[in-house]
Enzyme design. Structure first.
Site, PDB file in Angstrom:
ATOM      1  N   ASP A  32       6.097  46.589  47.866  1.00  0.00           N
ATOM      2  CA  ASP A  32       6.350  48.111  47.684  1.00  0.00           C
ATOM      3  C   ASP A  32       5.600  48.784  48.502  1.00  0.00           C
ATOM      4  O   ASP A  32       4.357  48.381  48.646  1.00  0.00           O
ATOM      5  CB  ASP A  32       6.630  48.459  46.240  1.00  0.00           C
ATOM      6  CG  ASP A  32       6.901  49.903  45.991  1.00  0.00           C
ATOM      7  OD1 ASP A  32       8.111  50.015  46.022  1.00  0.00           O
ATOM      8  OD2 ASP A  32       6.059  50.891  46.206  1.00  0.00           O
TER       9      ASP A  32
ATOM     10  N   ASP B  79      12.545  56.351  57.285  1.00  0.00           N
ATOM     11  CA  ASP B  79      13.517  55.273  57.606  1.00  0.00           C
ATOM     12  C   ASP B  79      12.944  54.670  58.593  1.00  0.00           C
ATOM     13  O   ASP B  79      13.044  53.296  58.519  1.00  0.00           O
ATOM     14  CB  ASP B  79      15.015  55.863  58.037  1.00  0.00           C
ATOM     15  CG  ASP B  79      15.767  56.616  57.026  1.00  0.00           C
ATOM     16  OD1 ASP B  79      15.544  56.060  55.861  1.00  0.00           O
ATOM     17  OD2 ASP B  79      16.814  56.980  57.339  1.00  0.00           O
TER      18      ASP B  79
ATOM     19  N   GLU C 120      12.114  51.739  48.909  1.00  0.00           N
ATOM     20  CA  GLU C 120      11.151  51.072  49.658  1.00  0.00           C
ATOM     21  C   GLU C 120      10.462  49.899  49.239  1.00  0.00           C
ATOM     22  O   GLU C 120       9.201  49.616  49.501  1.00  0.00           O
ATOM     23  CB  GLU C 120      10.002  52.276  49.942  1.00  0.00           C
ATOM     24  CG  GLU C 120       9.399  52.836  48.558  1.00  0.00           C
ATOM     25  CD  GLU C 120      10.029  53.603  47.723  1.00  0.00           C
ATOM     26  OE1 GLU C 120       9.452  54.100  46.645  1.00  0.00           O
ATOM     27  OE2 GLU C 120      11.029  54.070  47.931  1.00  0.00           O
TER      28      GLU C 120
ATOM     29  N   ASN D 204       7.912  60.650  53.241  1.00  0.00           N
ATOM     30  CA  ASN D 204       8.932  61.480  53.597  1.00  0.00           C
ATOM     31  C   ASN D 204       8.469  63.031  53.309  1.00  0.00           C
ATOM     32  O   ASN D 204       9.066  63.973  54.196  1.00  0.00           O
ATOM     33  CB  ASN D 204       9.970  61.286  52.426  1.00  0.00           C
ATOM     34  CG  ASN D 204      10.833  60.175  52.721  1.00  0.00           C
ATOM     35  OD1 ASN D 204      11.062  59.688  53.714  1.00  0.00           O
ATOM     36  ND2 ASN D 204      11.273  59.511  51.382  1.00  0.00           N
TER      37      ASN D 204
ATOM     38  N   HIS E 111      12.733  62.484  56.183  1.00  0.00           N
ATOM     39  CA  HIS E 111      13.055  61.407  55.732  1.00  0.00           C
ATOM     40  C   HIS E 111      13.579  60.442  57.086  1.00  0.00           C
ATOM     41  O   HIS E 111      13.711  59.318  56.762  1.00  0.00           O
ATOM     42  CB  HIS E 111      14.658  61.651  54.998  1.00  0.00           C
ATOM     43  CG  HIS E 111      14.209  62.211  53.722  1.00  0.00           C
ATOM     44  ND1 HIS E 111      13.802  61.538  52.726  1.00  0.00           N
ATOM     45  CD2 HIS E 111      14.358  63.431  53.270  1.00  0.00           C
ATOM     46  CE1 HIS E 111      13.801  61.974  51.571  1.00  0.00           C
ATOM     47  NE2 HIS E 111      14.113  63.468  52.041  1.00  0.00           N
TER      48      HIS E 111
END
Length: 328
Positions: A198, A215, A242, A206, A211
């Site tokens: 994680d 990505d 994530e 973000n 965002h």
């Protein structure tokens, strides 16, 4: 009318009814002793224009067919074939190519003397050939469409099995492959390790960068995971936003921990370009490890849950670390 004339008339009637055009060549002189006049009239030539020798007739054959016509004649003259058969195209006076077929045999030959006359018939097969061509074209189109359909099906299967952002296996594919690997490990007594990875404090990425930058970070971590696994053996999947899961067949706890630490170090060293002005983001990951050993009957879902618990231990102990919850 004599018998000979009557038989000739009968032959001409039979040939006409069958759509056959009689011809004859002198094998000694090469002269066309009986022209396939009806054929050439059908092609638009007048009697005066019809070639009177073999070479002149050969000039009307399609260049791609002339070689096979000559070979078919030679195969019969040499005795390799009991008769002469061939299909070919002739050029009409208007320049169109029309399909015909020939059938013939050497006549007048005796056991010790080769025959000197090659007699045969010519008949129009253009309609059949065009139908065959249409069918061939239809079959070719069907083949192309089937190939395209297979490509589309493969693409759809890939889309259904993979995460669209990272190209990794998606959660559904992970669970299917994981169940199979778990059963195989239990059947053969091999270890099976699972890593749950994680990205730490991903919301901040973000919030700080947007965002699209998030990505890019996800893709960079996905690539780091993929780079440390065995292609065709291990499975790397995007498990959530994530979060990633790595399935490592025939990998014990010690090996899994080494890989996890290597992955943690690699991600910590990443500098991910997150915008067009060269801005970079740095992230870390927390990793939970669980291993299935000989005699362990846990399901794959149980194994993932154990690795997930180990992940939360890693989060609670400061993040950017690896924790293990190994089976006995």
């Amino acid at each position: 009318m004599g018998d000979a004339d009557l038989n000739k008339d009968r032959l001409e009637l039979a040939l006409e009814a069958a759509g056959l055009d009689l011809w004859e060549n002198d094998l000694i002189t090469g002269e066309v002793t009986l022209k396939a006049s009806k054929t050439f009239v059908e092609l638009g030539f007048s009697e005066e224009e019809i070639a009177s020798d073999l070479q002149g007739i050969y000039g009307l054959f399609h260049p791609d067919d002339l070689g096979k016509v000559k070979k078919a004649v030679d195969d019969h003259l040499s005795g390799r074939m009991p008769q002469y058969r061939c299909e070919f195209r002739l050029r009409s006076k208007s320049g169109e190519w029309v399909w015909y077929a020939n059938y013939g045999r050497i006549m007048d030959g005796k056991s010790s003397t080769p025959g000197k006359r090659l007699i045969g018939v010519t008949f129009n097969i253009d309609d059949r050939k065009r139908r065959e061509g249409e069918i061939e074209q239809i079959n070719r189109q069907l083949t192309e469409q089937n190939a395209l359909l297979q490509q589309l099906n493969a693409a759809l299967a890939l889309l259904a099995a993979n995460d669209s952002l990272t190209g990794l296996s998606n959660r559904r594919t992970l669970m299917e492959l994981g169940v199979n690997e778990c059963r195989r490990a239990q059947r053969f007594g091999h270890p099976l390790s699972v890593l749950v990875v994680d990205i730490d404090l991903f919301k901040a990425v973000n919030d700080d960068w947007g965002h699209l930058a998030g990505d890019r970070v996800i893709c960079a971590v996905a690539q780091a995971c993929r780079a440390r696994t065995r292609q065709g053996v291990d499975t790397v999947a995007r498990y959530g936003g994530e979060e990633f899961v790595l399935v490592l067949p025939e990998t014990d706890t010690a090996e899994a921990l080494r890989l996890a630490e290597s992955l943690r170090d690699a991600v910590a060293a990443l500098q991910v370009v997150v915008n067009d002005t060269g801005g970079t983001a740095r992230v870390t990951v927390s990793i939970g490890v669980a291993t299935l050993h000989l005699g362990d009957e846990r399901s794959f879902e149980d194994l993932v849950n154990q690795a997930d618990k180990a992940l939360y231990q890693a989060k609670e102990t400061g993040r950017n670390n690896v924790q293990c919850c190994a089976a006995r």
